[in-house]
Every structure is written in C-alpha cells, then in structure tokens.
Design a protein around this motif. Structure first.
Motif, short mmCIF file in Angstrom:
data_model
loop_
_atom_site.label_atom_id
_atom_site.label_comp_id
_atom_site.label_asym_id
_atom_site.label_seq_id
_atom_site.Cartn_x
_atom_site.Cartn_y
_atom_site.Cartn_z
N TYR A 1 8.25 -8.30 -18.25
CA TYR A 1 7.37 -7.13 -18.13
C TYR A 1 6.00 -7.57 -17.65
N TYR A 2 5.60 -7.03 -16.51
CA TYR A 2 4.25 -7.27 -16.02
C TYR A 2 3.50 -5.95 -16.19
N MET A 3 2.69 -5.78 -17.17
CA MET A 3 2.33 -6.66 -18.27
C MET A 3 2.98 -6.15 -19.57
N THR B 1 10.64 -11.42 -11.99
CA THR B 1 9.43 -12.02 -12.58
C THR B 1 8.35 -11.00 -12.89
N GLU B 2 8.34 -9.86 -12.18
CA GLU B 2 7.35 -8.82 -12.49
C GLU B 2 8.00 -7.46 -12.44
N ASN B 3 8.32 -6.94 -13.60
CA ASN B 3 8.74 -5.54 -13.67
C ASN B 3 7.48 -4.75 -14.03
N TYR C 1 -2.73 -19.63 -6.56
CA TYR C 1 -3.10 -18.27 -6.17
C TYR C 1 -2.28 -17.35 -7.06
N VAL C 2 -2.93 -16.39 -7.72
CA VAL C 2 -2.20 -15.56 -8.67
C VAL C 2 -2.29 -14.06 -8.40
N CYS C 3 -3.20 -13.63 -7.56
CA CYS C 3 -3.39 -12.18 -7.32
C CYS C 3 -3.90 -11.54 -8.62
N ALA C 4 -3.00 -10.86 -9.37
CA ALA C 4 -3.27 -10.49 -10.77
C ALA C 4 -4.48 -9.59 -11.01
N GLU C 5 -5.03 -8.95 -9.95
CA GLU C 5 -6.23 -8.13 -10.14
C GLU C 5 -7.33 -8.96 -10.79
N TRP C 6 -7.32 -10.23 -10.50
CA TRP C 6 -8.25 -11.21 -11.08
C TRP C 6 -9.21 -11.64 -9.98
N GLU D 1 2.85 -20.85 -6.12
CA GLU D 1 2.43 -19.75 -5.23
C GLU D 1 2.69 -18.39 -5.89
N ASN D 2 2.48 -17.31 -5.17
CA ASN D 2 2.74 -15.98 -5.72
C ASN D 2 2.94 -14.99 -4.59
N GLU D 3 4.13 -14.48 -4.48
CA GLU D 3 4.46 -13.48 -3.45
C GLU D 3 3.99 -13.91 -2.06
N TYR D 4 4.16 -15.18 -1.75
CA TYR D 4 3.72 -15.66 -0.45
C TYR D 4 4.49 -14.96 0.67
N SER E 1 -10.97 -2.58 -18.02
CA SER E 1 -9.73 -2.54 -18.80
C SER E 1 -8.55 -2.94 -17.91
N TYR E 2 -7.66 -3.76 -18.46
CA TYR E 2 -6.40 -4.07 -17.76
C TYR E 2 -5.26 -3.59 -18.65
N ASP E 3 -5.44 -2.40 -19.19
CA ASP E 3 -4.46 -1.83 -20.13
C ASP E 3 -3.05 -1.79 -19.52
N TYR E 4 -2.98 -1.34 -18.28
CA TYR E 4 -1.76 -1.37 -17.48
C TYR E 4 -0.68 -0.42 -17.98
N ASP E 5 -1.01 0.39 -19.01
CA ASP E 5 0.01 1.24 -19.64
C ASP E 5 1.16 0.37 -20.18
N GLY F 1 3.61 -0.34 -15.59
CA GLY F 1 2.51 0.59 -15.44
C GLY F 1 1.81 0.18 -14.16
N TRP F 2 0.50 0.30 -14.15
CA TRP F 2 -0.25 -0.14 -12.97
C TRP F 2 -1.71 -0.26 -13.37
N PHE F 3 -2.51 -0.90 -12.52
CA PHE F 3 -3.93 -1.09 -12.84
C PHE F 3 -4.75 0.11 -12.35
N ALA F 4 -5.99 0.18 -12.79
CA ALA F 4 -6.84 1.32 -12.42
C ALA F 4 -8.08 0.84 -11.68
N THR G 1 2.84 -16.24 -18.44
CA THR G 1 1.43 -16.12 -18.04
C THR G 1 1.18 -16.83 -16.73
N TYR G 2 0.15 -16.37 -16.04
CA TYR G 2 -0.41 -17.12 -14.91
C TYR G 2 -1.34 -18.19 -15.47
N VAL G 3 -1.73 -19.13 -14.60
CA VAL G 3 -2.81 -20.07 -14.92
C VAL G 3 -3.97 -19.69 -13.99
C1 GAL Z 1 1.93 -8.24 -7.70
C2 GAL Z 1 1.22 -9.56 -7.99
C3 GAL Z 1 0.59 -9.53 -9.37
C4 GAL Z 1 -0.20 -8.26 -9.56
C5 GAL Z 1 0.71 -7.07 -9.29
C6 GAL Z 1 0.02 -5.74 -9.42
O1 GAL Z 1 2.18 -8.09 -6.35
O2 GAL Z 1 2.12 -10.62 -7.89
O3 GAL Z 1 -0.23 -10.64 -9.54
O4 GAL Z 1 -1.27 -8.26 -8.68
O5 GAL Z 1 1.18 -7.11 -8.00
O6 GAL Z 1 -0.44 -5.55 -10.70
#
Ligand code: GAL
Length: 857
Positions: free
Chosen positions: A265-267, A226-228, A93-98, A156-159, A286-290, A231-234, A50-52
């Motif tokens: 698995y992200y997410m 760290t992030e496979n 910093y987490v990005c995360a569509e947050w 950090e995250n993908e700096y 929704s952050y279903d993400y498939d 799916g993807w967000f909408a 998880t992110y914080v």
């Molecule tokens: C990555 C990022 C995640 C999330 C993902 C897309 O680049 O590290 O936090 O935004 O993209 O869902």
C-alpha cells in the motif's frame, strides 16, 4: 533466505503471499514509529516498505545525518523486532512528493552532471550513496540472511516512465543500474518498478491503482505490486482525493486472484512533510494520502478495518495460493470470472495431528461489471456478486469476504479544542463549560521582516541569476533588488496614453511578489507562468524588489537538474519603451532576516526586537509572530488550526512543522463518490470551497508540558489571535451491518477449511465498535435494528425497527472502549418484521475516559 519463483516469494524455504505497508520514516517521529508499525501488523501487514531519502541523509556532500527522524537504522530495527519484514527502496531518486524527488540540491552543482542517465559524475554520486546505505545495513546486520528484516531492495524509481527521453543512454543506464546494484553484494533481490526492460536478475514490478494482469518481463519472476495507490496527495488550493475502500479492496483481491504475490500500500501511513521536505511544486504539508492510518497515526475507518478483514481472507487462502502451480480460470459470465487454486499439500503445515497429503482449494469470484450485481454458478453452487467486487472462498465453497460488503465501523474525526494543562480542577471545569481557551494564546509578540537590504550577506551583480543557483535551497525566498529611474516625462507619457508599465517575464515559478519602494504591489503564483504585472512608479528613483519563492522543488520528470526555479527567459519592464531588466545591476539577498537569525529557535528568538501585538495591528504582511502555549492534556495527537492565517511557515520549540497556506479548493468538482468503476485521483474528491489544509500536526514529542514556543512567519496577512490548538480524535463511530453480511472473517482459521470441513451455519454477522485508545463510548446516539436509512451522522429509522435497539446497544457498549453484538432476530428479542432483510445501524460517541483525561492532574 529469500528467493523467488513464478507464483511466490520464498523466504526461508517457504512460499509466501505478502502484504506490505508503506511508511516513510521521516514523515513521522521516532516516537510514533512503534505505534505505526504495530498498527500495520495488526492490520495484516507482513512487510513495511520505505524509501531512503538521500537529501535528508546527506544535506551537505559528505556530511551525513542519521539522527532523529532520519534514524533509518533504528526504524529498520523496530520493524525487525516487531516480526515484520522490510522492503527498502534506496532509489536514490524516489519521487515521493518529496523535495527534489530526494536528490540533494548540491547534486546540481557537480560539474558536468546529468541526472538519471549514462553520465559518469551522476553514476559516481549515485553509486557512492547507494553503497553507503547497503554497507550501513550490512554492518548493522539488517539483511534477512543476517537475521535482519530486509528481504528486498529497490534501485531507481519508475525510470521506465522517462527512459525514452534519454535514448540509448537511458538504456545503457538501466543496465549499469542493475549491475551496480547487484555488485554491492547485498544478498537480497533488487526490484525496479515500472521497468519493462529490467535485466534478468532484477524484478520488474507494477505501480498503479490496478495491477491485476500485470506480467513481469520473465516468467521466472514473481508478480509484485510495489505501489498500490490507496489515495493520492493534495496540492495547495486543490481538492482532497479519497479512494473508496471497496474499490481498493477490489484492486487488492483482483491482484492476488490473478497471481500476484507481493502487494504494497502506497501509503499505509502517509504522515507529514515537516519542514521544507514537501515536493512540488505546491504539495501540501500533510501527506495524509487517505491512507489506512491517517496523518496523525489514527485508524482511518472503514479503510483500515476492511483491509484487515481482506488480508485475513487472503491469508486463509495462502496454503493453496502458494501450493498451486497455476490457477484454473473459469468464465462465469460475460463480466464474471473465477480463479481456482487447487493443490495437494502435506497436512503438517496445517495441523500436526493429521498426516499425509490433503487437498486444498481456494477461489476468487470476481464481478467486474461496474453497474450490476450478478448471480453466478460456481462448482454447482450459486453466488450473488455485488457490482465491481470479488468474493473470496478459502475452501472453494464458502464466501468469507466480499470486497464490496463493508461491515467495519466508520470513524469520523473531529478536532476538539484542547484542555489547558492545568492542575486546577476549577479552571478545567470552567474551560469545559465556556468557549474560553479556544485560541492558542491571548498574548502575541511581533516583529516585521524588513523589505530592504538587511545584511552584508548580499551581493551585487549585473543580470538575473537562477534562483536555486543562488539559494542552494537553503530558504524558499530569494530577493532581487534594483533601482530604476523614472522621469516626469515617462510618467506623463504613461498617463496620456493610458499605458501601465509592467514587469513582464517569460516564465516564473512558484511565487513572485513585487515590491516598489517597500510596498507590496502584486503577486503571481504558478509553474513557469508568463508574468505581466502592472506597476506604478514615483518620479525619480524607485526601489524595485522581486521576491521569488519556491513551494517544494520539482520531484518528478526527466532533466530535474535543468529545471531550476525563479525566472526563465526575458525579464523586462514594458511600457512606452521596454527596459531589459537583465542588463541592470541587481543586489541579491537569500532568505529572510528572521530565518538568518534563527529567531524561530529557543536559543535565538530573543535576537529579534519583538514588540507586543495588539489586535488592531493585524493583519499585516511579511511579519513574524511569537507566543507561548501549554500542551494539551492527554495523548491525543495535537494540531494547530492555522485557518486564520495566510501563507507562511511555523515552528514549535524550534522544530519546523512545515509550510502553511490557506489556499481554497475550487467550489465545484466534488461529487458523491461511487466506488464502482475504475478510480482516478479526480474521481472522489472532497473539501470543495474550503482551504486544502487548515490543521498542522505538532508531534506530541515536540511539546513540553508548558511554555512551548510557537513562532510564525506570515507573508500575506492573517490573525494569530485566532490560531487554536486542537486535539485530533475520533469523536464518532458508526457501524452498519446487515443480516446478509458474512460472519467476521477473523473467526476462521486455515484448518477450518481442510477437506470440506465447512459448517458456517452457526455463525452470524457481527457489529463491532471501537474508540481510540484512552477513549470510551460515552453514548449511543442512534441505534436501529430493522430497516434504518442514511449513513453515519445522518441515520434515520425506517418502517421496521426493533424497539429494544437503543437500550440493548447502550447496555452493551456504553462506558467501554469497544463492544460487539451478533446480528440476529434473537438478539433483538424477536423478528421486528418478517420477510425483509434486516440491518443494524449504530452511531456512538467516543470521549476520553475520565481516568485518562485527568490522569495527569
Ligand atoms: C509514483 C512514485 C511515488 C509517488 C507516487 C504518487 O509514480 O513512484 O514515489 O510519487 O507516484 O504518490
């Protein structure tokens, strides 16, 4: 203790291959956490990641929130007590569509601050928060060396994606970040993802759809993904992305094939952006993400089950993967390759009755041809590899799993109208046989949101202020009000010359609504778009109100602190002569009156002057609605269907379930998906021509038995009488298994593969069906063993069909929560047609078991 070496992560002296499941705790409720963690473990996860979320924990500088969905300590402890490890990505910093990528909005106001670069005020704030979290975890004894679950952290995250924007200061920041993190004495390794210049003691990790072949910047570091993205967000008004299960399994198998040792698995469960936590701009609630677990925590099949089988297959190879010092690469064909992991190991770990050294060997055979299957010869035996697939051979001989052969059931989710929570059986029976009760309520109350100044909480100043500087993101909405004098001459000039005066703005985000004299005259939606909005004035004084709205703050990119919201550049009234509107006096008012009065809350909702709503009075813009409803029976997840509404926000018992918006996806661009070939988020989309989101999750724990308060703020007009409460359930399950599929991988254990012990001949493939907990298979809607055609919900018999199919399946499955059947001619009373490879296709309906449905009566 945790350590790392070239091939693997070492925990307590043991090398490991780790599967990790991404779950963000605030995207679910604490009541959902145990089930999500249990389903991750059952699916084969060793680790939860998880992110914080800084802005959730420190909404006001120095005032912390670790309660409810933000109770990170409770979450980490639950992971630990479930026997799983935890990867904590502090960011911050987490990005995360947050919202704002996790940064608190107050961070913008720290004098001299520049985010994510060599900037003293930023570094100070960042260090303070990261230290706060590390200290909290240490105090609670949550690090692995203290007996807790945390084996790894992230800073950090993908700096690396944005580092170049900062020149030398970016490089200096990367060094500072590493030293700062390591200096906190957490005692477990730190990761930086997408950071090719990560320092010696920080592991740089890969994020992406495919990370096979990824090499960290030192061969002393293990290979981590760290992030496979499974799916993807909408986005509001966008299509829904789906990543095919076969392709995802291919990417995972390829990663481990080529030396990977940790894959997340992200997410694994995406969940919901409750309240205003959604990032943006324009990311849906929704952050279903498939993901393998859907937004509601139900299994997404076949994804969850196919990956579970894949994880089992990888674990069967673990003894040789961790023991071998390197893989032997064998080219099998132009686009086919094998990686072989061979080693001698002490047999103790496998079976205590056998002593001495034993040879172990496992292999991955890949066919990366996107179009064609391939026949290959490997160690003297021949294998057929479907296109774009990997076969896994835990003993270098028998294939136990192929990524493109899916035998797991498919599940089709339905939204059923809910039963009223009534103890009167006759009411329930009437309900079941009629369509009555489809709407959440027949009685609604309403109150208008004023399109005028309503509080003393406003202020007047010359000029146009930046949106976030005024709202501090306490609301999506900011009103700008001014008065403009228009003479008769102006009006006749415009008429004679066919000129339309227009509000003209260089740049605007995310939504602008323009009101003249209390009437909505136009809207613009976009991210820093130019606005030219024709307006009509009356002679004399006119009230001009501009309402800017955010729909999730920017969460990705460099210089987030400079991005802001609302307006940019010049803002004018164009026509016969341009009026520079930024020279005028403007009155500012933050948010809505209803928000200010908290009329969505149980305590304060009576403050508003609600009146009864009659169906004739709808639709209407800028209106609040409220009603009460009873919770549906049972334990199925609950959703509100808001497809009859326009745009706004909704609260249940004072809990903000999120923004809603009935924005429709383009009618084109959805096409049948082929799993073969590289995936991208536009490749496999659905939902063309439909609203991106219509169901909104209301967690069970937010509901009481009856009299739940539902409050809605509607901006553009909708019909609340058509809002319904639905139960999210798996209504239909299907399975399709062929004679040529492999026997279930779960039937094997590592010891089956020691020194050539390999008799797989007496095992047959199996069909397995399962409904959600509390549900049973009420009927078999289709069953054919032979040459069935089509796919789930669309099966038909082929020329070959065993007459016993339906009766056998009904006997085996009906009335049960789950059932399985071996696939062989003998089971179906003999070979229905010689010489062809036969398959079984089944479709079954799941319904709540009657005990369960009426359990609460
Ligand atoms: C990555 C990022 C995640 C999330 C993902 C897309 O680049 O590290 O936090 O935004 O993209 O869902």
């Amino acid at each position: 203790m945790f350590n790392f070496c070239f091939w693997a992560i070492i925990i307590d002296g043991r090398r490991r291959m780790l599967i990790s499941a991404g779950i963000h705790y605030p995207r679910a409720t604490p009541q959902m956490w145990p089930d999500l963690i249990a389903k991750s473990k059952e699916g084969g996860a060793d680790v939860i990641q998880t992110y914080v979320f800084w802005n959730a924990h420190e909404p006001i500088r120095g005032q912390y929130n670790f309660e409810g969905r933000n109770d990170i300590v409770k979450f980490v402890k639950l992971v630990g007590s479930s026997g799983l490890y935890l990867h904590l990505r502090i960011g911050p910093y987490v990005c995360a569509e947050w919202n704002f990528g996790g940064f608190p909005v107050w961070l913008r106001d720290i004098p001299g601050i520049e985010f994510r670069t060599d900037n003293a005020p930023f570094k100070e704030e960042m260090q303070r928060f990261v230290k706060k979290i590390v200290d909290l975890m240490r105090e609670e004894k949550l690090f692995s060396w203290q007996g807790g679950p945390i084996i790894m952290l992230q800073i950090e995250n993908e700096y690396g994606n944005i580092e170049r924007s900062f020149g030398q200061r970016g490089k200096d920041y990367v060094k500072w970040v590493a030293n700062m993190a390591l200096g906190l004495g957490a005692g477990v390794p730190w990761v930086m993802c997408r950071q090719t210049d990560a320092s010696e003691n920080i592991i740089d990790a890969c994020n992406g759809y495919y990370c096979d072949g990824f090499k960290p910047n030192s061969n002393k570091k293990p290979i981590l993904l760290t992030e496979n993205w499974d799916g993807w967000f909408a986005t509001w008004g966008g299509r829904l992305p789906h990543r095919p299960t076969e392709d995802l399994a291919f990417a995972v198998a390829r990663f481990f094939q080529r030396g990977g040792s940790f894959m997340n698995y992200y997410m694994y469960f995406g969940g919901t952006n409750f309240g205003r936590t959604s990032g943006g701009p324009f990311y849906v609630t929704s952050y279903d993400y498939d993901a393998p677990l859907d937004e509601y925590g139900l299994l997404s099949q076949p994804k969850w089950g196919h990956l579970k089988d894949l994880h089992t297959a990888i674990k069967l190879c673990e003894p040789s993967l961790v023991a071998a010092d390197s893989a032997q690469y064998i080219k099998l064909g132009p686009k086919q390759e094998a990686h072989v992991y061979r080693a001698n190991i002490l047999s103790e770990g496998l079976n205590s009755t056998q002593v001495g050294s034993q040879s172990v060997c496992s292999a991955f055979l890949a066919n990366i041809d996107e179009h064609n299957a391939a026949s290959v010869t490997f160690l003297g035996q021949s294998y057929t590899l479907p296109p774009w697939s990997v076969s896994i051979l835990p003993n270098c001989r028998n294939t136990v799993f192929n990524t493109a052969k899916v035998t797991t059931q498919t599940s089709i989710k339905t939204a059923e109208f809910s039963l009223p929570h009534s103890r009167d059986l006759s009411i329930l029976q009437k309900f079941v046989t009629s369509s009555e009760g489809s709407s959440v309520s027949k009685s609604w109350m309403t109150v208008k949101e004023p399109i005028s100044l309503w509080s003393e909480n406003s202020f007047t100043i010359q000029g146009i202020l930046e949106h976030l500087n005024v709202t501090k993101d306490s609301s999506d909405y900011l009103w700008y009000m001014t008065r403009i004098y228009v003479s008769d001459d102006d009006i006749s000039f415009w008429k004679e010359n066919s000129i339309s005066p227009a509000v003209t703005i260089d740049g605007m985000r995310d939504v602008l609504r323009v009101f003249i004299n209390g009437q909505l005259t136009g809207s613009v939606i976009g991210g820093w778009v130019k606005v030219v909005l024709p307006v009509q004035f009356q002679p004399g004084y006119n009230d001009l109100m501009l309402l800017t709205q955010t729909v999730g703050l920017q969460n990705y990119g460099a210089f987030l602190e400079k991005d802001g919201a609302g307006f940019r550049g010049q803002i004018k009234l164009t026509g016969n002569r341009d009026i520079d509107l930024s020279k005028l006096l403007w009155t500012y008012q933050i948010g809505l009156k209803g928000e200010y009065q908290k009329i969505y809350s149980i305590e304060e909702n009576e403050k508003a002057e609600w009146t009864d709503l009659t169906p004739a009075a709808i639709p209407s813009t800028f209106t609040w609605y409220k009603t009460n409803f009873d919770a549906p029976l049972g334990v199925d997840p609950v959703a509100l269907d808001l497809s009859s509404m326009g745009k706004g926000q909704a609260w249940v018992n004072g809990k903000h379930i999120g923004r809603y918006w009935t924005q429709v996806a383009p009618t084109d661009g959805c096409r049948p998906c082929d799993y073969r070939g590289a995936y991208n988020s536009d490749k496999c989309t659905t939902n063309c021509g439909n609203a991106t989101q219509t169901w909104y999750h209301v967690p069970r724990s937010w509901l009481q038995e009856s009299h739940n308060l539902l409050v809605i703020f509607e901006e553009t007009g909708g019909n609340p009488f058509e809002i319904s409460v639905k139960l999210r359930t798996t209504g239909v399950v299907c399975a399709q298994v062929s004679e040529s599929h492999y026997p279930p991988v779960r039937n094997w254990s590592s010891s089956d593969f020691i020194d050539g012990k390999t008799s797989m001949n007496d095992m047959t493939p199996e069909m397995h069906l399962q409904c959600e907990d509390g549900h049973v298979i009420s009927s078999i809607e289709f069953a054919s063993y032979g040459s069935p055609q089509g796919s789930c919900q669309n099966f038909s018999r082929g020329n070959c069909h065993a007459p016993k199919s339906l009766s056998l399946l009904s006997e085996t499955c009906q009335g049960r929560n789950s059932c399985f059947l071996g696939i062989s001619n003998a089971v179906f009373g003999g070979d229905p047609c010689r010489g062809i490879v036969k398959a079984l296709a089944v479709q079954a309906r799941c319904t709540p078991s009657s005990n369960f449905r009426f359990a609460q009566l």
